[in-house]
Motif scaffolding. Structure first.
Motif, short mmCIF file in Angstrom:
data_model
loop_
_atom_site.label_atom_id
_atom_site.label_comp_id
_atom_site.label_asym_id
_atom_site.label_seq_id
_atom_site.Cartn_x
_atom_site.Cartn_y
_atom_site.Cartn_z
N LYS A 114 52.14 -7.62 -10.69
CA LYS A 114 52.04 -6.24 -10.20
C LYS A 114 51.14 -5.42 -11.14
O LYS A 114 51.38 -5.35 -12.35
CB LYS A 114 53.44 -5.65 -10.15
N GLY A 153 49.39 -7.80 -3.24
CA GLY A 153 49.81 -6.62 -3.98
C GLY A 153 51.32 -6.62 -4.00
O GLY A 153 51.96 -7.42 -3.29
N CYS A 155 54.52 -3.91 -3.73
CA CYS A 155 55.21 -2.63 -3.53
C CYS A 155 54.39 -1.39 -3.91
O CYS A 155 53.56 -0.95 -3.14
CB CYS A 155 56.56 -2.67 -4.26
N ASP A 157 51.90 -0.96 -5.51
CA ASP A 157 50.46 -1.22 -5.35
C ASP A 157 49.94 -0.71 -4.01
O ASP A 157 48.73 -0.42 -3.87
CB ASP A 157 50.15 -2.73 -5.42
N LEU A 158 50.85 -0.64 -3.02
CA LEU A 158 50.46 -0.15 -1.68
C LEU A 158 49.84 1.24 -1.73
O LEU A 158 49.05 1.62 -0.86
CB LEU A 158 51.72 -0.04 -0.82
N TYR A 177 52.12 -7.61 0.79
CA TYR A 177 52.82 -6.84 -0.23
C TYR A 177 54.33 -7.07 -0.15
O TYR A 177 55.00 -6.44 0.67
CB TYR A 177 52.62 -5.34 -0.02
N GLY A 179 57.73 -5.89 -1.20
CA GLY A 179 57.98 -4.54 -1.71
C GLY A 179 59.37 -4.02 -1.38
O GLY A 179 59.87 -4.25 -0.28
N GLN A 194 51.28 1.56 4.91
CA GLN A 194 50.80 0.28 5.44
C GLN A 194 49.79 0.50 6.55
O GLN A 194 48.77 -0.20 6.66
CB GLN A 194 51.97 -0.54 5.95
N ALA A 207 54.31 -6.37 4.84
CA ALA A 207 55.11 -5.88 3.71
C ALA A 207 56.54 -6.37 3.90
O ALA A 207 57.12 -6.22 4.99
CB ALA A 207 55.07 -4.37 3.65
#
Ligand SMILES: NC(=O)CCC(=O)C(=O)O
Length: 275
Positions: A114, A153, A155, A157-158, A177, A179, A194, A207
């Motif tokens: 991350k 990515g 969480c 990072d989104l 992701y 997350g 998203q 995600a």
């Protein structure tokens, strides 16, 4: 080259019992395979509760340790590509929140740490500081899924459009992701972020959240697939479940051709404006 595939997002329930978390994930991977999945993905922190006080206790080295063993075995046994959610990784006394990816032979394809740590403070809402314990990764990571480039990515990072754009510029058609959003930001931000990443970059976005728990850090759930048009094509509720989506990458080709924003970017201007 794989243009059509079935993805399974596993919204598993996570508790304090490490072995039980692994058994549960393993059972759900088998179920996802029975459901026809080619690519299976697990949530953030699928082997431990999500909280800074748990990270060192549950941390494991990669690729040694029971979590990697389970992931490798499951990917091989069910012959799937497996995005192994995340778990706390330890290397040289430092801790990371890390995603591993496994191929159908059970080999580790890559790992992503991350990059943007979840440090926020919303009085009356949520305060969290991953950086109390974790170190941030500093390397964007992509992998090849039968000719499809996928970017990773985790969480928080989104929230960083630059990372998603960088992956699109590297040729990614799907961003994944794992997350665990929370009950303060989740209701408004989870879906919107998203859809934003998908629409801006004309990519599919997956995600994957843990199921909602009753105590400690409460995860928002609602694991989701968004297509490059920005449409949510599959979404979970908040309990334990597997969300399937039949992904058609021709959608990326079509939308990129119809709305060619990546050849219309004015980098000649952006790059010369003083900051
Ligand atoms: N695990 C995380 O990074 C949580 C991110 C989150 O909830 C957010 O609002 O951002």
């Amino acid at each position: 080259m794989m243009r059509l595939f079935r993805a399974a997002l596993i919204q598993s329930r996570v508790g304090k019992d490490h072995a039980k978390n692994l058994d549960n994930a393993s059972r759900l991977i088998a179920e996802a395979k029975k459901g026809g999945a080619h690519l299976v993905a697990l949530p953030e922190c699928f082997n431990s509760p999500y909280g800074t006080k748990f990270f060192n206790e549950y941390a494991e080295a990669i690729p040694d340790g029971p979590t990697c063993n389970m992931l490798s075995k499951a990917a091989k046994e069910h012959s799937v590509y497996l995005v192994g959610g995340t778990f706390p990784e330890v290397e040289n006394g430092k801790f990371y929140n890390t995603c591993t990816v496994w191929n159908p032979e059970g080999n580790l394809l890559c790992k992503y740490r991350k990059m943007h740590l979840f440090d926020i403070d919303i009085p009356g809402g949520i305060t969290f500081k991953e950086s109390d314990v974790l170190h941030a990764g500093d390397e964007p990571v992509t992998f090849d899924f039968e000719g499809v480039r996928i970017g990773l990515g985790i969480c928080y990072d989104l929230r960083f459009e630059e990372l998603a754009k960088l992956y699109r510029l590297q040729g990614c058609e799907v961003l994944i992701y794992p997350g665990a959003f929370n009950m303060t930001t989740g209701p408004i931000h989870w879906e919107l972020l998203q859809r934003g990443r998908a629409l801006d970059n004309q990519v599919y976005v997956f995600a994957i959240s843990p199921a909602r728990n009753e105590q400690g850090y409460i995860a928002w759930g609602h694991s989701q697939v968004t297509d490059p048009w920005g449409k949510v094509t599959a979404q979970a509720g908040h309990g334990e479940e597997i969300v399937y989506d039949d992904v058609n990458l021709e959608e990326c080709d079509k939308i990129r051709q119809q709305i060619p924003i990546f050849s219309q970017r004015r980098t000649d201007v952006y790059d010369t404006v003083k900051k």
